[in-house]
Design an enzyme around this catalytic site. Structure first.
Site, mmCIF file in Angstrom:
data_model
loop_
_atom_site.group_PDB
_atom_site.id
_atom_site.type_symbol
_atom_site.label_atom_id
_atom_site.label_comp_id
_atom_site.label_asym_id
_atom_site.label_seq_id
_atom_site.Cartn_x
_atom_site.Cartn_y
_atom_site.Cartn_z
ATOM 1 C CD GLU A 9 5.768 8.817 -2.816
ATOM 2 O OE1 GLU A 9 6.893 8.276 -2.840
ATOM 3 O OE2 GLU A 9 4.782 8.352 -3.422
ATOM 4 N NE ARG B 283 6.486 0.499 -8.493
ATOM 5 C CZ ARG B 283 6.458 -0.639 -7.793
ATOM 6 N NH1 ARG B 283 5.679 -1.629 -8.187
ATOM 7 N NH2 ARG B 283 7.214 -0.784 -6.730
ATOM 8 C CD GLU C 220 1.473 1.808 -5.649
ATOM 9 O OE1 GLU C 220 1.677 2.924 -6.139
ATOM 10 O OE2 GLU C 220 2.381 0.982 -5.457
#
Length: 666
Positions: A94, A171, A603
Site C-alpha cells: 500500500e 485504528r 480484514e
C-alpha cells in the site's frame, strides 16, 4: 491528559463502582506479509512524448503515480500506472513506492524499459511488517460482572519512518473495546521510532493488536471476579444504540448477539467445555483448551478523504461491457464481485462483462485498495454507472422485446434468476428484465445497436463517496466508520505440555458479511484471514540480529532482520490449519449502507484469530493447575512451542525457576 487519567483511576479504584480490577501487559510481535509475489515493477519510457508507463505491484496506483512523477520531474498526467492483479498484498504493497521509483529513474536515464524484482530474502529484509505493540492495560468490573472501565497505553514500533503508523495507531485506539461496552475509557497511543525497517499496513491495520489485548484482559478479569468467562463476555456485549468510546452509536447489534447465540448452539460450546474438562482430568501431559471470542470491526478508512471510489463503464456495439474501476485485484475477488454487480444491473450474463486492469488513465485519483472498502466504494460506483446505462438503453430493450413479440413461450428477457432476491424491489415487471440461461444474445446486441444508432451514449463514469463525516482525534467528534462487521469464533486446541507443541482441533466461525456478494469468495476470505491471524498469534516470529552491548554487557538489536525467508520464518502450513474447520456466514443479514446490502470481508475475520490465543491460555491454565501452580500468568505472542512449554509448570521449569512466563520475558 492528567484530568482524564485521574478520572479513570478514580473509577477503577472506587470499590463502590469497581469491585474487581486487574492490570496486565501484552506484547505482540511483528508479522511478515509473505505474499506470493514480491515487489516488482516494469517501467516503459516513451521517448517521443516523455511519457512513462508503469506496471507495478501496488495497492495504491495514485500515490505510485505521484511519487514516480515527482522523482522524474514530470507532471502526473505523463505517468500511467497499471495493475492487472497482485500475487497477494495484505497491506504490504500500500505504501511502498521506492522500488518502482528506482526503476522509473533508470528507465528515464537509459531510455529503455526497466524491470525490477526483489527476491524473497531481500523483500523480507527491507519491507515493513505488522506493527509490534506493547499494550499496558487496567480493566475493572462491578460485583455483577458488568464492565466499569478500561485504561490502556499502547506503544507501537513504527520503524525508522512514520509511513502509515499514525493511521495504524488511530485504528488500534478505535478498536480497544472489541465488542464490549465500556462506560469509561481512557486510551493513549504512542508510535515509537526505532532502527527497524519502517513498519506499514497489515491486514487489520492495528485492530488485531488491541483486540487481542482486550480479550486477554477479559479472560483475566473473569478469573479474578470468579465468573465463567463465556458468561462474562456475553453479558458485556454491546446492545443496540450504546455508544462507543468515540461516540458512535453501535447499530445492528442483533447480528452480534445472533452470531454469538447461533455459534454457542452449533458449536455445542457447553457440552464441549465439559468434555475438555474431563479430557484434561484424565490426561497428564496432553491438555486441551477452548476459547470463545466475539468481534465488532468498523469498516471505512479512518482518513475520511479516502472514502471515495470511481468507475468507468463502456458498452460496445457487440453488446459486451468493459468495466474500469479503482480497486486492485489481489486475490480477494473484487473484480469478480464488481463483474457480478454490473452484470446484475445491466441484466446480462457474466460472460458479457470484462474487467479492465486498474489504471490511472482510466480511473484517476483512486483510493488504495484496503480497509475492507474495495467492493464498497468501487462496487457502488460501478453499480451507479451501470444503473445509469441501463436507464438509457431500457427503451430500446423494451422496443426489441415488442418487436420480437416475446412472451413466456419465446423469451428474450425473463425475470432474473441468479440465485438471490432482486435488489430492486421497487421495479415493475417491465423494468426487471433480468436474464437467465436462455438469454438471447442476438436480441441484446440488437437493442444496443439500436441505441447506438439513436446516438445514445453507451459510456458512463460514476463517482461514489461513503457518506460519513469522519472522526477528529483533536475534537473527539465525528463518525469514523460507515458500519460494523460482526462475528464470533469458537476454537479448541490441544497442547503437549512436554514439548509445547500445539494443534488446532476444531474452529467454528460465524461471520456477518451482510448480504454476501459472493458467498464462496467471502467464506474463502474468512478462512484465509483466520489462518493468517492464527499464524501471527501462534508461530510467526520475527527475529533480529543482536550484537554485544557496551563493555560486553547485554545485547543490542542491530535492526537487521534474521527471519528473511521460509527457512527461518514459519507461516501456517497444511497441518497447522484446524483439523475441523467450520465457517458460515450469518443468514438474513442486510446492510443498507453498502453495495447490494453487503459488508466488507477482507480484514475483520483476521481479528477472530484472537480466539486461538484464548484457547491456548485455557489449555496452559489447565496444565498449571494440574501441577498445583496457582495465580495468573503471561503468555508471550506468538505462542510458539517454546512459549507454551515454559508456561506449563512442571518439575523442569520449577528446577530452573522458569514456571512463570513473566520471569522469562524479563
Amino acid at each position: 491528559h492528567e484530568h482524564y487519567i485521574k478520572a479513570i483511576d478514580k473509577i477503577l479504584a472506587d470499590p463502590t463502582i469497581t469491585a474487581h480490577t486487574i492490570s496486565g501487559t501484552l506484547k505482540t510481535g511483528a508479522q511478515e506479509h509473505f505474499y506470493l509475489e514480491t515487489h516488482t515493477a516494469l517501467v516503459v519510457p516513451h521517448d517521443s512524448m516523455g511519457d512513462v508507463e508503469v506496471y507495478t505491484t501496488t495497492q495504491n496506483t495514485t500515490v505510485t503515480q505521484q511519487m514516480c512523477a515527482r522523482v522524474l520531474g514530470i507532471d502526473m498526467c505523463r505517468v500511467s500506472v497499471g495493475v492487472r492483479r497482485l500475487g497477494g498484498a495484505f497491506g504490504g504493497k500500500e505504501a511502498v513506492f521506492n522500488y518502482t521509483c528506482a526503476a522509473a529513474v533508470a528507465a528515464q536515464k537509459t531510455g529503455r524499459p526497466v524491470f525490477f524484482a526483489l527476491d524473497r530474502k531481500d523483500d523480507t529484509a527491507y519491507s515493513g511488517k505488522k506493527h509490534p505493540m506493547n499494550i499496558y492495560y487496567t480493566i475493572g468490573c462491578d460485583s455483577k460482572g458488568k464492565l466499569t472501565g478500561i485504561k490502556v497505553d499502547v506503544y507501537g514500533n513504527g520503524g525508522y519512518s512514520l509511513d502509515l503508523s499514525r493511521a495504524v495507531c488511530e485504528r488500534a485506539l478505535l478498536h480497544i473495546d472489541n465488542a464490549y461496552y465500556f462506560p469509561h475509557v481512557y486510551i493513549r497511543g504512542t508510535m515509537c521510532k526505532t532502527n527497524l525497517p519502517t513498519n506499514t499496513a497489515f491486514r487489520g491495520f492495528g485492530a488485531p493488536q488491541t483486540l487481542l489485548a482486550v480479550e486477554e484482559a477479559m479472560e483475566k478479569l473473569s478469573m479474578e471476579a470468579g465468573i465463567d468467562v463465556v458468561d462474562f463476555k456475553r453479558r458485556n456485549l454491546y446492545t443496540e444504540g450504546q455508544l462507543t468510546h468515540y461516540g458512535m452509536s453501535v447499530n445492528g447489534t442483533s447480528n452480534l448477539h445472533e452470531s454469538w447465540d447461533k455459534l454457542m448452539h452449533s458449536a455445542a460450546v457447553v457440552s464441549r467445555r465439559r468434555a475438555v474438562a474431563e479430557f484434561n482430568a484424565t490426561n497428564r501431559f496432553i491438555k486441551r483448551g477452548i476459547g470463545v471470542s466475539p468481534l465488532k470491526f468498523g469498516v471505512a478508512f479512518s482518513q475520511t478523504f479516502l472514502n471515495q471510489g470511481m468507475s468507468l463503464i463502456h458498452i460496445y456495439k457487440d453488446g459486451t461491457v468493459l468495466v474500469s474501476h479503482g480497486g486492485i485485484e489481489m486475490g480477494q475477488g473484487v473484480h469478480t464481485k464488481i463483474q457480478q454487480i454490473v452484470a446484475d444491473e445491466l441484466h446480462v450474463p457474466l460472460s458479457f462483462v470484462h474487467i479492465k486492469e486498474s489504471k490511472t488513465d482510466c480511473v484517476p485519483n483512486a483510493s488504495p485498495t484496503s480497509a475492507s472498502t474495495g467492493s464498497d466504494i468501487n462496487g457502488m460506483a460501478a453499480k451507479h454507472a451501470a444503473a445509469t446505462l441501463w436507464q438509457r438503453i431500457l427503451p430500446y430493450v423494451k422496443a426489441e422485446r415488442e418487436k420480437r413479440s416475446l412472451n413466456v413461450d419465446n423469451p428474450m428477457f425473463v425475470p432474473r434468476d441468479i440465485g438471490f432476491e432482486s435488489d430492486h424491489p421497487e421495479e415493475t415487471d417491465d423494468e426487471c428484465l433480468g436474464l437467465a440461461s436462455d438469454f438471447d444474445s442476438g436480441s441484446w446486441r440488437s437493442a444496443i445497436v439500436s441505441a447506438w444508432f439513436a446516438r445514445v451514449c453507451l459510456s458512463c463514469q460514476s463517482f461514489y463517496r461513503i457518506p460519513i463525516s469522519g472522526y477528529s482525534f483533536v475534537s473527539g467528534k465525528g463518525i469514523p466508520f460507515s458500519y460494523f462487521s460482526f462475528g464470533c469464533a469458537v476454537c479448541e486446541v490441544e497442547i503437549d505440555t512436554r514439548t509445547g507443541q500445539m494443534s488446532n482441533v476444531r474452529t467454528d466461525i460465524i461471520f456477518d458479511a451482510g448480504k454476501s456478494l459472493n458467498p464462496a469468495i467471502d467464506i474463502g476470505q474468512v478462512e484465509g484471514a483466520f489462518v493468517q491471524g492464527m499464524g501471527w498469534i501462534t508461530m510467526e516470529q520475527m527475529v533480529q540480529i543482536e550484537q554485544p552491548g557496551k563493555d560486553g554487557k547485554g545485547s543490542v538489536d542491530t535492526g537487521k532482520i534474521l527471519s528473511s525467508g521460509p527457512g527461518n520464518y514459519k507461516i501456517p502450513g497444511a497441518l497447522d490449519i484446524p483439523r475441523d474447520f467450520r465457517v458460515s456466514l450469518l443468514p438474513h443479514s442486510l446492510n443498507p449502507l453498502a453495495v447490494n446490502r453487503s459488508k466488507g470481508v477482507g480484514e475483520p475475520p483476521l481479528c477472530l484469530a484472537v480466539v486461538v490465543y484464548c484457547a491456548v491460555r485455557d489449555a496452559v491454565r489447565s496444565a498449571r493447575q494440574s501441577h498445583g501452580t496457582k495465580g495468573d500468568f503471561d503468555l508471550r505472542v506468538p505462542t510458539t512451542m517454546e512459549s507454551i512449554r515454559l508456561c506449563c509448570s512442571d518439575f523442569v521449569t520449577d528446577l530452573y525457576g522458569l514456571s512463570d512466563e513473566r520471569s522469562i520475558s524479563k
